[in-house]
Design a protein around this motif. Structure first.
Motif, short mmCIF file in Angstrom:
data_model
loop_
_atom_site.label_atom_id
_atom_site.label_comp_id
_atom_site.label_asym_id
_atom_site.label_seq_id
_atom_site.Cartn_x
_atom_site.Cartn_y
_atom_site.Cartn_z
N TYR A 249 11.74 -57.35 -51.40
CA TYR A 249 11.70 -58.48 -50.44
C TYR A 249 11.21 -59.76 -51.11
CZ TYR A 249 12.87 -56.13 -46.05
OH TYR A 249 13.53 -55.48 -45.03
N HIS A 250 10.23 -59.63 -51.98
CA HIS A 250 9.70 -60.82 -52.66
C HIS A 250 10.80 -61.51 -53.45
CE1 HIS A 250 6.78 -63.45 -54.59
NE2 HIS A 250 7.29 -63.12 -55.76
N ASN A 253 13.60 -63.03 -51.18
CA ASN A 253 13.20 -64.28 -50.55
C ASN A 253 13.42 -65.49 -51.46
OD1 ASN A 253 12.29 -65.61 -48.24
ND2 ASN A 253 10.14 -65.54 -48.88
N ALA A 271 12.81 -56.83 -41.88
CA ALA A 271 13.30 -57.99 -42.63
C ALA A 271 12.68 -59.28 -42.08
CB ALA A 271 14.82 -58.07 -42.56
N ASN A 274 9.12 -59.65 -43.23
CA ASN A 274 8.97 -59.92 -44.66
C ASN A 274 9.55 -61.27 -45.08
OD1 ASN A 274 7.94 -57.49 -46.49
ND2 ASN A 274 8.99 -56.63 -44.71
N LEU A 275 10.48 -61.80 -44.30
CA LEU A 275 11.18 -63.01 -44.71
C LEU A 275 10.84 -64.23 -43.86
CD1 LEU A 275 14.64 -61.35 -45.45
CD2 LEU A 275 12.95 -62.13 -47.13
N ARG A 278 13.28 -67.23 -42.48
CA ARG A 278 14.60 -67.24 -43.08
C ARG A 278 15.67 -66.84 -42.06
NH1 ARG A 278 15.00 -66.98 -48.77
NH2 ARG A 278 17.20 -67.38 -48.35
N ILE A 280 18.62 -64.69 -40.91
CA ILE A 280 19.11 -63.37 -41.31
C ILE A 280 20.29 -62.96 -40.43
CG2 ILE A 280 16.96 -62.60 -42.34
CD1 ILE A 280 16.29 -61.10 -39.81
#
Length: 338
Positions: A249-250, A253, A271, A274-275, A278, A280
């Protein structure tokens, strides 16, 4: 009432919309099914090689109320074939696939020629986009690229390619960089032809296959090179990455695309966590679309919305035997028609 193009543009711009758009970009995320081919009398493999047929199928997908976009091509082999790989063009049941590679090692990359966009299937795609652009201004036209890692591993044997990312790292970078430069040019040609959005699908460039280090070193780097390479065109981008994201995920991104798309193995709720903010896209199970029932597909669609998906789409390319009633159930669910 927002047009499909306005709704999608608002999402890309971070503006509020009445409901999420429902799209299927094309390329790896093929949206053509047997029901549609039989209904309009246009089929595979002919439509992979004929611009008018390709455009007619893309239009039918929209007009049959399956998705809110036009998108071409319908496979992931155009670029590999242009680089010299031999392709079996498939049938109306299975998609085109590479049957003979162009090179045997990353060290042979200089044997490859630049793509000539005035001939071959790349020209078919460009001509189809021109035909689609001439039809309706309120339907977004999505042009597609096979991502750098997936293209590279279609030009040569994938297992050898993955090994040589480590063993011949310097030459591997030269090879993937060359491929990426050609993909940038293909994207620009699609934009000139009339594409409103460029979607990049790189299913072979997963964190599971590459591991976090090589995922960052190759997948993220060269996808971003494409996005940077077309930024002056002011065209939105979608990037689809297959596989589980937990360990990357890092790195994901850091992909600069406007929208990130994932397959059904990825929890959209996870997602989103973690994002952050963003955009998606996804990720209704294509297995369920092919073998399930409309009510279940509608349920999965609403779960994607609840979990934070900004754009609804199938998690991957549709199985060509997917019933049209199942495909339509996504949009119907969003429109509250079920």
């Amino acid at each position: 009432m927002l047009s499909p193009k306005d709704r999608l543009n608002k999402v890309f711009n971070g503006e509020k919309v009445d409901r999420p758009p429902c799209i299927c970009p094309g390329g790896m995320m093929n949206m053509v099914i047997t029901d549609i081919m039989e209904d309009i009398g246009v089929g595979f493999p002919q439509a992979h090689m004929d611009a008018q047929m390709m455009a007619d199928l893309a239009v039918a997908v929209y007009e049959k109320e399956c998705f809110e976009n036009y998108g071409v091509p319908f496979c992931m082999t155009v670029e590999a074939e242009e680089f010299g790989a031999k392709v079996d063009m498939g049938t109306n049941i299975y998609e085109p696939h590479v049957v003979e590679y162009a090179i045997n090692s990353v060290q042979e990359w200089e044997m490859l020629s630049e793509i000539n966009f005035q001939q071959g299937r790349s020209k078919v795609v460009l001509d189809a986009i021109k035909l689609l652009k001439s039809k309706e201004s309120d339907i977004p036209v999505i042009g597609n690229l096979t991502g750098p890692i997936s293209t590279a591993s279609s030009i040569m044997e994938p297992v050898v390619f993955y090994k040589e990312l480590r063993k011949n790292n310097s030459e591997a970078h030269k090879f993937v960089d060359f491929v990426t430069e050609q993909l940038i040019q293909f994207a620009k040609e699609q934009i000139v032809a009339g594409a409103d959005i460029i979607a990049i699908s790189d299913p072979s460039g997963t964190g599971e296959i590459l591991g976090p280090k090589l995922f960052k070193e190759f997948a993220v780097k060269y996808i971003n090179k494409i996005v940077d390479g077309i930024q002056n065109e002011n065209i939105p981008t979608i990037v689809h990455i297959c596989g589980q994201m937990k360990k990357v995920y890092h790195e994901v991104n850091k992909i600069k695309s406007g929208v990130l798309s994932f397959d059904s193995i990825v929890s959209m709720n996870e997602a989103r966590k973690n994002l952050g903010d963003r955009l998606i896209m996804g990720n209704v199970s294509t297995y369920t679309i092919e073998f399930g029932e409309p009510d279940k597909i509608a349920e999965l669609t609403q779960k994607c919305v609840k979990d934070g998906s900004n754009i609804i789409s199938p998690a991957c390319g549709l199985g060509m035997k997917s019933p049209i009633k199942n495909v339509r159930s996504m949009i119907k669910s969003l429109k509250k028609e079920i």
